[in-house]
Enzyme design. Structure first.
Site, mmCIF file in Angstrom:
data_model
loop_
_atom_site.group_PDB
_atom_site.id
_atom_site.type_symbol
_atom_site.label_atom_id
_atom_site.label_comp_id
_atom_site.label_asym_id
_atom_site.label_seq_id
_atom_site.Cartn_x
_atom_site.Cartn_y
_atom_site.Cartn_z
ATOM 1 N N ASP A 69 40.749 39.143 49.287
ATOM 2 C CA ASP A 69 40.392 40.428 48.686
ATOM 3 C C ASP A 69 39.336 40.237 47.590
ATOM 4 O O ASP A 69 39.427 39.277 46.805
ATOM 5 C CB ASP A 69 41.669 41.036 48.077
ATOM 6 N N GLU A 112 36.252 39.034 51.639
ATOM 7 C CA GLU A 112 35.709 40.385 51.472
ATOM 8 C C GLU A 112 34.680 40.305 50.341
ATOM 9 O O GLU A 112 35.013 40.466 49.177
ATOM 10 C CB GLU A 112 36.823 41.383 51.112
#
Ligand code: NOJ
Length: 510
Positions: A196, A256
């Protein structure tokens, strides 16, 4: 070449996939029961969104214990059972790790907040304010200031919600603890990690003001070198790669890295860093052949193994971005067919295979923290997170026997899995064909002559793909021998001339 270089990865937004417990929220047992659907669809791997203990301020991206399972989703035994079943079915599983921040309910932060002298305070970014205000002008991605005042007067940084304090990655204990977290899941047998906000982690140490931001729209990322994409972060992934490479078989890392500059994103990837980083350039294109061509060639040039992302749980569903209704769905399918023909690793988002559109969630039912933090001016991401309809006639559309945590979109009844909608059939056909032709294909992609509005590519090994974005049929001369598939009726191949229906893609073989 490793499996991930060409894997089709399906994002399971767990809360909305399948609910076995009947509490209205999807869970691990629900996913486990539906694995045959994913096998049948033909994907290679799953990315499962966070299922760790969490107060759910950001629906699981606020992690209170990165080595546990929230009772809402099941337990560790349930996770192990899911993983074993997935592997039995030949599916790889990536879990989602959140190293930029923890939940404010994480024991480290609870302690750091309660005791200003606690050594755990060093693991976060507590700083003195400037006068009565926060230390600087940094803003949260979700809206409002990125700083919140602790009871003792210091301020702590949170690039996302108030309940998501950022970790301080200059603190050695943070590194060591995170390697332990990764080991915990690697030892259980996961095939890799989705990381993330992988480009965050380090912040400009002098905390200089950012000044006005070019695209400061809450929820929309932008280039912000004060708060992310700092070179120091790359060493973290070099460490992580050493760890994942030490496992047999080696595991994979996808970041990401939500930046639009592919040259910057490419820095994160390589034999000693991440295997992949999400490429968000295609997602930004309008339904326009020239824009798509530029994004495709840019990514092929920048990445050894590009990824292709059209949708995920943070983005407006692509059928809606492409105009909505039957045309939006048809256009979306045509772009998906383009991406599935390319070298690299496509990421699919649950529900796109049904042609789901963005739902308009009424204000009183909205759950995304962006809605509250933006002062109820930005609706947020709930519209792409509504539950998956499994059975058109069942209560709760077969997703839940309870009350779903978000309402279904108006298109759910007509697109449920058990109706086998035409888009779903097309996805199955595309994924099966991809699997069949892939072994003979290379990485080289060349552009063929095509009229404006049409994109024609030839992939090494003899696969041709032609996307027609126009409102009418298009004809293109292609040195192909046979038509493999078309995403809409009406395609034909005669004498080296292929007719591609409007808003459709065809695949051809040499
Ligand atoms: C990116 C995730 O995809 C998003 O859902 C989340 O809100 C932020 N990171 C913060 O963790």
């Amino acid at each position: 070449m490793t499996w991930s270089d060409s894997a089709v990865v399906y994002e399971v937004y767990l809360r909305s996939f399948a609910d076995a417990s009947g509490d209205g929220v999807g869970d691990l047992a629900g996913l486990r029961a539906r694995l045959p659907y994913l096998v049948d669809l033909g994907v290679d791997a799953l990315w499962v969104t966070p299922f760790y203990p969490s107060p759910m301020a950001d629906h699981g991206y606020d992690v209170a214990d990165p080595v546990g399972v929230d009772p809402l989703f099941g337990d560790l035994d349930g996770f192990d059972a899911l993983l074993a079943d997935a592997h039995r079915h030949g599916l790889k599983v990536l879990v989602d790790v959140v190293p930029n921040h923890t939940s404010s309910a994480h024991p480290w932060f609870v302690q750091a907040l309660a005791d200003p002298l606690s050594p755990l305070r060093e693991r976060y970014l507590f700083r003195d304010g400037a006068g009565d205000g926060p230390p600087n002008d940094w803003t949260s991605v979700f809206g409002g200031p990125a700083w919140t005042r602790a009871p003792d007067g210091a301020w702590y940084l949170h690039l996302f919600d108030v309940e998501q304090p950022d970790l301080d990655w200059t603190c050695p204990a943070v590194h060591a603890c995170w390697l332990d977290v990764l080991r915990f899941w690697l030892d259980r047998g996961v095939d890799g990690f989705r990381i993330d906000v992988a480009h965050a982690l380090y912040k400009r140490p002098d905390l200089a003001d950012e000044g006005p931001l070019a695209a400061a729209v809450p929820g929309v990322p932008h280039e912000r070198r004060h708060v992310w994409d700092r070179d120091e972060v790359l060493a973290v992934y070099e460490d992580w790669r050493r760890l994942t490479d030490a496992y047999a078989p080696p595991r994979m890392l996808v970041g990401e890295v939500f930046l639009y500059d592919v040259a910057r994103v490419a820095q994160y990837v390589g034999p000693a860093r991440l295997h992949q980083a999400f490429n968000f350039t295609v997602m930004r294109c309008r339904y326009d052949a020239a824009e798509l061509a530029a994004a495709v060639s840019g990514a092929l040039a920048a990445f050894p193994t590009p990824t292709w992302v059209l949708s995920n749980h943070d983005l407006v569903r692509h059928a809606t971005r492409y105009g909505g209704g039957a045309l939006g769905v048809r256009r979306g399918l045509s772009v998906t067919a383009l991406l599935l023909a390319l070298p690299g690793s496509p990421y699919l988002y649950q529900g796109e295979e049904l042609g789901l559109e963005e739902a308009e969630v009424p204000p009183e039912l909205r759950q995304d923290p962006i809605w509250a933090r933006s002062g109820r001016t930005v609706a947020g991401r709930d519209g792409c997170r509504t539950p998956l309809p499994w059975a058109a006639a069942a209560p709760g559309f077969g997703f839940t026997t309870g009350v779903p945590w978000l309402p279904f979109g108006p298109d759910a009844a007509g697109k449920a899995v058990d109706l086998d909608p035409p888009v779903l059939q097309a996805y199955r056909q595309l994924l099966a064909q991809r699997r069949a032709v892939l072994p003979g294909l290379g990485r080289q992609v060349t552009t063929l002559n095509a009229p404006p509005g049409v994109l024609a590519l030839q992939r090494e090994g003899g696969l041709f793909v032609v996307l027609n974005t126009l409102g009418e049929d298009a004809e293109v001369r292609v040195p192909a021998g046979s038509l493999l598939l078309s995403t809409a009726a009406g395609a034909s191949l005669t004498g080296g001339l292929v007719t591609v229906p409007s808003a459709a893609t065809v695949w051809l073989r040499a």
